[in-house]
Motif scaffolding. Structure first.
Motif, PDB file in Angstrom:
ATOM      1  N   PRO A  26       0.824  -1.207   0.000  1.00 34.18           N
ATOM      2  CA  PRO A  26       0.000   0.000   0.000  1.00 34.18           C
ATOM      3  C   PRO A  26       0.862   1.262   0.000  1.00 34.18           C
ATOM      4  CG  PRO A  26      -0.021  -1.043   2.156  1.00 34.18           C
ATOM      5  CD  PRO A  26       0.699  -1.980   1.239  1.00 34.18           C
ATOM      6  N   THR A  27       0.276   2.354  -0.432  1.00 34.35           N
ATOM      7  CA  THR A  27       0.947   3.646  -0.411  1.00 34.35           C
ATOM      8  C   THR A  27       0.702   4.316   0.936  1.00 34.35           C
ATOM      9  OG1 THR A  27       0.641   3.891  -2.796  1.00 34.35           O
ATOM     10  CG2 THR A  27       1.116   5.892  -1.538  1.00 34.35           C
ATOM     11  N   VAL A  28       1.769   4.787   1.569  1.00 35.98           N
ATOM     12  CA  VAL A  28       1.663   5.423   2.885  1.00 35.98           C
ATOM     13  C   VAL A  28       2.232   6.833   2.790  1.00 35.98           C
ATOM     14  CG1 VAL A  28       2.300   5.301   5.323  1.00 35.98           C
ATOM     15  CG2 VAL A  28       1.864   3.192   4.039  1.00 35.98           C
ATOM     16  N   THR A  29       1.483   7.810   3.263  1.00 34.10           N
ATOM     17  CA  THR A  29       1.911   9.212   3.209  1.00 34.10           C
ATOM     18  C   THR A  29       1.703   9.882   4.563  1.00 34.10           C
ATOM     19  OG1 THR A  29      -0.279   9.908   2.433  1.00 34.10           O
ATOM     20  CG2 THR A  29       1.393   9.433   0.752  1.00 34.10           C
ATOM     21  N   SER A  30       2.417  10.993   4.761  1.00 39.36           N
ATOM     22  CA  SER A  30       2.265  11.817   5.965  1.00 39.36           C
ATOM     23  C   SER A  30       2.273  13.275   5.534  1.00 39.36           C
ATOM     24  CB  SER A  30       3.396  11.559   6.962  1.00 39.36           C
ATOM     25  OG  SER A  30       3.417  10.221   7.377  1.00 39.36           O
ATOM     26  N   THR A  31       1.284  14.026   5.978  1.00 37.68           N
ATOM     27  CA  THR A  31       1.170  15.424   5.559  1.00 37.68           C
ATOM     28  C   THR A  31       2.160  16.326   6.278  1.00 37.68           C
ATOM     29  OG1 THR A  31      -0.586  15.745   7.194  1.00 37.68           O
ATOM     30  CG2 THR A  31      -1.260  15.183   4.952  1.00 37.68           C
ATOM     31  N   LYS A  32       2.730  15.850   7.376  1.00 40.69           N
ATOM     32  CA  LYS A  32       3.700  16.643   8.139  1.00 40.69           C
ATOM     33  C   LYS A  32       4.807  15.717   8.602  1.00 40.69           C
ATOM     34  CE  LYS A  32       3.964  19.909  12.037  1.00 40.69           C
ATOM     35  NZ  LYS A  32       3.200  20.544  13.140  1.00 40.69           N
ATOM     36  N   THR A  33       6.056  16.136   8.456  1.00 43.36           N
ATOM     37  CA  THR A  33       7.176  15.257   8.783  1.00 43.36           C
ATOM     38  C   THR A  33       8.080  15.803   9.885  1.00 43.36           C
ATOM     39  OG1 THR A  33       8.482  16.227   6.988  1.00 43.36           O
ATOM     40  CG2 THR A  33       7.229  14.216   6.488  1.00 43.36           C
ATOM     41  N   THR A  34       7.750  16.964  10.458  1.00 45.65           N
ATOM     42  CA  THR A  34       8.540  17.524  11.557  1.00 45.65           C
ATOM     43  C   THR A  34       7.600  18.094  12.609  1.00 45.65           C
ATOM     44  OG1 THR A  34      10.334  18.125  10.036  1.00 45.65           O
ATOM     45  CG2 THR A  34      10.349  19.150  12.218  1.00 45.65           C
ATOM     46  N   TYR A  35       7.820  17.689  13.867  1.00 40.11           N
ATOM     47  CA  TYR A  35       7.011  18.171  14.992  1.00 40.11           C
ATOM     48  C   TYR A  35       7.956  18.638  16.093  1.00 40.11           C
ATOM     49  CZ  TYR A  35       3.085  15.619  12.859  1.00 40.11           C
ATOM     50  OH  TYR A  35       2.119  15.160  11.998  1.00 40.11           O
ATOM     51  N   THR A  36       7.684  19.815  16.652  1.00 36.72           N
ATOM     52  CA  THR A  36       8.443  20.330  17.792  1.00 36.72           C
ATOM     53  C   THR A  36       7.433  20.641  18.889  1.00 36.72           C
ATOM     54  OG1 THR A  36      10.070  21.312  16.294  1.00 36.72           O
ATOM     55  CG2 THR A  36      10.079  22.068  18.580  1.00 36.72           C
ATOM     56  N   GLU A  37       7.514  19.895  20.005  1.00 42.42           N
ATOM     57  CA  GLU A  37       6.470  19.937  21.023  1.00 42.42           C
ATOM     58  C   GLU A  37       7.030  20.303  22.394  1.00 42.42           C
ATOM     59  OE1 GLU A  37       3.404  19.505  19.910  1.00 42.42           O
ATOM     60  OE2 GLU A  37       4.174  19.007  17.906  1.00 42.42           O
ATOM     61  N   GLU A  38       6.135  20.716  23.295  1.00 45.45           N
ATOM     62  CA  GLU A  38       6.507  20.971  24.683  1.00 45.45           C
ATOM     63  C   GLU A  38       6.431  19.685  25.493  1.00 45.45           C
ATOM     64  OE1 GLU A  38       3.895  23.926  26.201  1.00 45.45           O
ATOM     65  OE2 GLU A  38       4.750  25.566  25.007  1.00 45.45           O
ATOM     66  N   ILE A  39       7.295  19.577  26.512  1.00 45.17           N
ATOM     67  CA  ILE A  39       7.233  18.421  27.406  1.00 45.17           C
ATOM     68  C   ILE A  39       5.856  18.357  28.058  1.00 45.17           C
ATOM     69  CG2 ILE A  39       8.071  17.504  29.629  1.00 45.17           C
ATOM     70  CD1 ILE A  39      10.841  18.262  28.853  1.00 45.17           C
ATOM     71  N   GLY A  40       5.281  17.152  28.089  1.00 49.43           N
ATOM     72  CA  GLY A  40       3.986  16.951  28.725  1.00 49.43           C
ATOM     73  C   GLY A  40       2.801  17.134  27.794  1.00 49.43           C
ATOM     74  N   SER A  41       3.035  17.605  26.579  1.00 50.01           N
ATOM     75  CA  SER A  41       1.917  17.804  25.649  1.00 50.01           C
ATOM     76  C   SER A  41       1.599  16.500  24.916  1.00 50.01           C
ATOM     77  CB  SER A  41       2.261  18.904  24.645  1.00 50.01           C
ATOM     78  OG  SER A  41       3.364  18.514  23.841  1.00 50.01           O
ATOM     79  N   ASN A  42       0.483  16.518  24.205  1.00 50.94           N
ATOM     80  CA  ASN A  42       0.101  15.391  23.353  1.00 50.94           C
ATOM     81  C   ASN A  42       0.352  15.771  21.891  1.00 50.94           C
ATOM     82  OD1 ASN A  42      -0.858  14.210  25.710  1.00 50.94           O
ATOM     83  ND2 ASN A  42      -2.978  14.901  25.348  1.00 50.94           N
ATOM     84  N   VAL A  43       0.715  14.810  21.079  1.00 49.47           N
ATOM     85  CA  VAL A  43       0.968  15.086  19.670  1.00 49.47           C
ATOM     86  C   VAL A  43       0.401  13.944  18.838  1.00 49.47           C
ATOM     87  CG1 VAL A  43       3.262  14.025  19.763  1.00 49.47           C
ATOM     88  CG2 VAL A  43       2.727  15.645  17.941  1.00 49.47           C
ATOM     89  N   THR A  44      -0.141  14.305  17.663  1.00 50.49           N
ATOM     90  CA  THR A  44      -0.665  13.316  16.732  1.00 50.49           C
ATOM     91  C   THR A  44       0.190  13.338  15.464  1.00 50.49           C
ATOM     92  OG1 THR A  44      -2.937  13.557  17.553  1.00 50.49           O
ATOM     93  CG2 THR A  44      -2.653  12.570  15.376  1.00 50.49           C
TER      94      THR A  44
END
Length: 330
Positions: free
Chosen positions: A220-238
């Protein structure tokens, strides 16, 4: 006296075992299906014989080895010109193993039905580079038959055989698609000759899994619309992930993670999403949710999607997760 003799003659001929051929598999050229992969799946009956891109009969999964008298591989054109390879003394259902040995006979009508005698010194190779099967002479400079597949090409597999008694010159020992002089043909068909015994009867069992079309094995073809995430400690990220099946439906999604700190530095692992730390990573919701992100969660992630038949998963691009003001921060 005549009645007794006639009875014995009739009785004798009525008990003679007559072998019959059972069509097991065929694959057309340019349809994106590997011969060996289609053979090696198990408990799948698919396609319609000689009327689809491919066909597989799951009888091969159940028939006893001592029922099989011979296996025949035909590489042929629509005009029925063909190279016929026959293998006897079948002691394995592994097609790679069968094709790796000398066939008992090789016949081509183009050669006026003369037998091209296979030699024990010839080379019979499978899965060599882009060739699923190659038959060459001992020195590897003459080639007699080939099955070619290139996963990067949309117009494979290709099937070839030589119409010359002494083969064609194999002047490119790499992964060239078509050796010069070889006849390009339309399909490969494989059948087995079985004894006409009740225990060998194809009609006496139920097909395990019937599919209208055979799987094509493309991941199957797999894609991601975003490839870099910079988050704060304790936060949630998808971490976003989308998959699209080329033919066979996606049956599993998993995420790979490579940490850049701690004892597991540089080690790629499969994330266990059956814990409270993570969410998502399912066929219906393939994106990965990381709860309460911490320093040991920073690194590279990759989304993968699997089908039941593709030889490998589809993989998305690397996704980098960092902390604000820290490693991998913008």
């Amino acid at each position: 006296m005549c009645l007794l003799a006639c009875f014995l003659v009739v009785q004798y001929f009525s008990t003679v075992i007559v072998s019959k051929d059972v069509n097991i598999l065929y694959v057309r050229k340019d349809k994106g299906i590997r011969v060996l992969e289609l053979w090696n799946i198990s408990n799948v009956y698919c396609g319609k014989f000689d009327n689809e891109h491919a066909y597989r009969n799951d009888y091969i999964d159940y028939v006893a080895l001592d029922c099989i008298e011979a296996l025949t591989v035909r590489i042929f054109q629509n005009d029925n010109k063909q190279l016929t390879l026959t293998y006897r003394s079948i002691n394995s259902k592994n097609l790679e193993s069968i094709l790796s040995r000398k066939p008992d006979s090789a016949i081509s009508p183009k050669l006026h039905d003369k037998r091209r005698v296979p030699l024990s010194t010839d080379q019979y190779r499978v899965n060599k580079g882009n060739y699923e099967f190659m038959w060459t002479n001992e020195e590897g400079v003459k080639i007699y038959a080939a099955m070619y597949y290139n996963s990067e090409s949309s117009s494979t597999p290709k099937f070839y055989y030589s119409e010359r008694d002494n083969g064609d010159t194999y002047d490119n020992p790499g992964d060239a698609e078509k050796p010069s002089g070889m006849r390009s043909v339309h399909k490969v068909r494989i059948s087995i000759t079985v004894k006409d015994e009740y225990r060998c009867n194809e009609d006496d069992f139920d097909h395990s899994n019937h599919m209208n079309k055979c799987p094509d094995f493309k991941p199957p073809t797999v894609t991601s619309t975003k490839t870099t995430y910079t988050e704060e400690i304790g936060s949630n990220v998808t971490l976003k992930c989308q998959h699209a099946a080329n033919n066979d439906p996606v049956t599993k999604v998993e995420w790979l993670f490579q940490n850049i700190i701690g004892n597991s530095y540089g080690v790629q692992i499969v994330i266990n999403t059956n814990v409270a730390k993570y969410g998502g990573s399912t066929v219906a919701s393939p994106s990965l949710i990381i709860y309460n992100i911490m320093p040991d969660n920073i690194g590279e992630y990759k989304c993968q999607a699997f089908t039941d038949y593709a030889s490998k998963p589809g993989s998305g691009p690397p996704i980098v997760v960092g902390l604000q003001g820290g490693i991998y921060s913008n």
